[in-house]
Design an enzyme around this catalytic site. Structure first.
Site, PDB file in Angstrom:
ATOM      1  N   LYS A 124      -2.843   5.715  -4.331  1.00 40.19           N
ATOM      2  CA  LYS A 124      -3.841   6.850  -4.205  1.00 40.19           C
ATOM      3  C   LYS A 124      -3.703   8.004  -4.946  1.00 40.19           C
ATOM      4  CE  LYS A 124      -3.645   4.662   0.421  1.00 40.19           C
ATOM      5  NZ  LYS A 124      -2.272   4.704   1.077  1.00 40.19           N
ATOM      6  N   ASP A 157       0.923  -1.312   0.035  1.00 42.01           N
ATOM      7  CA  ASP A 157      -0.019  -0.120   0.028  1.00 42.01           C
ATOM      8  C   ASP A 157       0.836   1.387   0.031  1.00 42.01           C
ATOM      9  OD1 ASP A 157      -2.771   1.095   0.834  1.00 42.01           O
ATOM     10  OD2 ASP A 157      -1.395   2.213   1.897  1.00 42.01           O
ATOM     11  N   HIS A 179      -8.005   9.534  -2.073  1.00 45.50           N
ATOM     12  CA  HIS A 179      -7.365   9.435  -0.564  1.00 45.50           C
ATOM     13  C   HIS A 179      -8.011  10.222   0.515  1.00 45.50           C
ATOM     14  CE1 HIS A 179      -3.017   8.867   0.905  1.00 45.50           C
ATOM     15  NE2 HIS A 179      -3.716   9.009   1.776  1.00 45.50           N
ATOM     16  N   TYR A 238       3.003   9.771  -0.679  1.00 48.43           N
ATOM     17  CA  TYR A 238       4.090   9.359   0.061  1.00 48.43           C
ATOM     18  C   TYR A 238       5.303   9.432  -0.581  1.00 48.43           C
ATOM     19  CZ  TYR A 238       0.105   6.727   2.528  1.00 48.43           C
ATOM     20  OH  TYR A 238      -0.913   6.352   3.089  1.00 48.43           O
TER      21      TYR A 238
END
Ligand SMILES: NC(=O)C1=CN([C@@H]2O[C@H](COP(=O)(O)OP(=O)(O)OC[C@H]3O[C@@H](n4cnc5c(N)ncnc54)[C@H](OP(=O)(O)O)[C@@H]3O)[C@@H](O)[C@H]2O)C=CC1
Ligand SMILES: O=C1CO[C@H](CO)[C@@H](O)[C@@H]1O
Length: 279
Positions: A78, A44, A111, A49
């Site tokens: 996401k 994930d 998200h 990120y």
């Protein structure tokens, strides 16, 4: 490894590796590779990120060393709030694919719901287009509350397969769980270990002693028994192995209910009702 089945018939492993706050680079690549070599089949990440590139490298290296195919893996990323709205979604999806060096994702999530209902719906329509054009295997949402889910289901056609939300013994979101169960939408837990804070909880430590397992394994097993998909994060090789080693024991009904009773409706992350990600 156990899997959950989505309403569209596709499946997803019940445990995956989360990589939030893992910097793009060797540590990230090695964590992903180590996970795959040690039996993880789900990873994930998210555009926000900023580590999709090394996640992609870890996937490549892991597939090679484990001797598996890309199709044996379940990869999630996401869509961030900055990329919501018509004309943006497919571009963002393509960027994530390019970063990850993949030609499809198993799951693409919105998200956050954001605070503009029309934008949320327009964005989901773009997600539906990706799905209907077979560019992505599954589409889902993250951080949606019951109110967001209601709006989405009323105003769109393709039902999300999953809702990834903050969930742990201090925040069980029972109403949301019941709502999702009744619509056959899977609930997935983020920060299942409350960033390691739950590991010092006295009840969790007691149950760890009773079962001869670690506190992290107890909490992860509790997720499994409650039917959630979960994605504990670790960059530590021994912990990565420990966190997936939860299929050889079970918790008693009493132990599960003792953990359920720890709930205090306490969020560790942002409130989805107001979070805009500074959009
Ligand atoms: N959709 C969303 O909005 C969000 C999604 N997420 C997703 O959920 C994933 C997990 O949540 P996250 O917030 O990272 O936090 P977690 O609750 O998974 O906790 C991670 C922390 O626990 C430590 N840890 C992991 N396993 C063990 C163990 N067996 N024993 C002791 N300590 C352990 C890790 O340390 P170390 O790494 O040093 O081993 C790290 O400090 C994220 O990585 C991300 O993929 C997270 C937040 C929001
Ligand atoms: O997944 C997540 C972690 O990173 C983001 C931004 O820092 C969070 O908002 C989000 O929920």
């Amino acid at each position: 490894m156990r899997e959950v089945e989505f309403h569209n018939g596709n499946t997803m492993p019940q445990i995956g590796l989360g990589v939030f706050r893992v910097e793009d680079g060797e540590d990230c690549k090695n964590a992903v590779k180590h996970a795959i070599v040690n039996g993880y089949r789900s990873i994930d990440t998210a555009m926000i990120y900023k580590n999709e590139k090394s996640v992609g490298e870890g996937i490549k290296a892991g597939i090679k060393e484990a001797g598996i195919d890309r199709s044996d893996l379940f990869v999630t990323s996401k869509l961030w709030l900055d990329d919501y709205g018509p004309g943006n979604v497919e571009k963002a999806y393509d960027t994530s694919l390019e970063n990850l060096q993949l030609d499809y994702l198993d799951l693409y999530l919105m998200h956050w719901p954001g605070t503009d209902e029309d934008l949320m719906i327009e964005t989901w329509h773009e997600m539906e287009r990706l799905y209907n054009n077979n560019r992505v295997k599954n589409i889902g949402v993250s951080n949606f509350m019951v109110s967001h889910m209601e709006t989405l289901l009323q105003r769109t056609d393709v039902k999300p397969v999953i809702n990834q939300v903050e969930y742990h013994p201090y925040l069980v979101q029972n109403d949301l769980k019941l709502y999702l169960d009744s619509r056959k939408i899977v609930m997935e837990s983020w920060s299942p270990l409350v960033n390691a804070k739950i590991l010092d909880d006295e009840t969790i430590k007691e149950i760890a002693e009773e079962t001869g397992k670690s506190p992290a394994q107890v909490v992860i097993r509790w997720n499994i028994e409650n039917g959630l998909v979960t994605i504990p994060k670790s960059v530590t090789p021994e912990r990565i192995e420990e966190n997936i080693d939860v299929f050889g024991f079970s918790l008693s009904k009493t132990q599960i209910s003792r953990i359920n009773q720890l709930n205090k409706d306490e969020r560790n992350g942002p409130d989805p009702a107001t979070f805009t990600g500074n959009r």
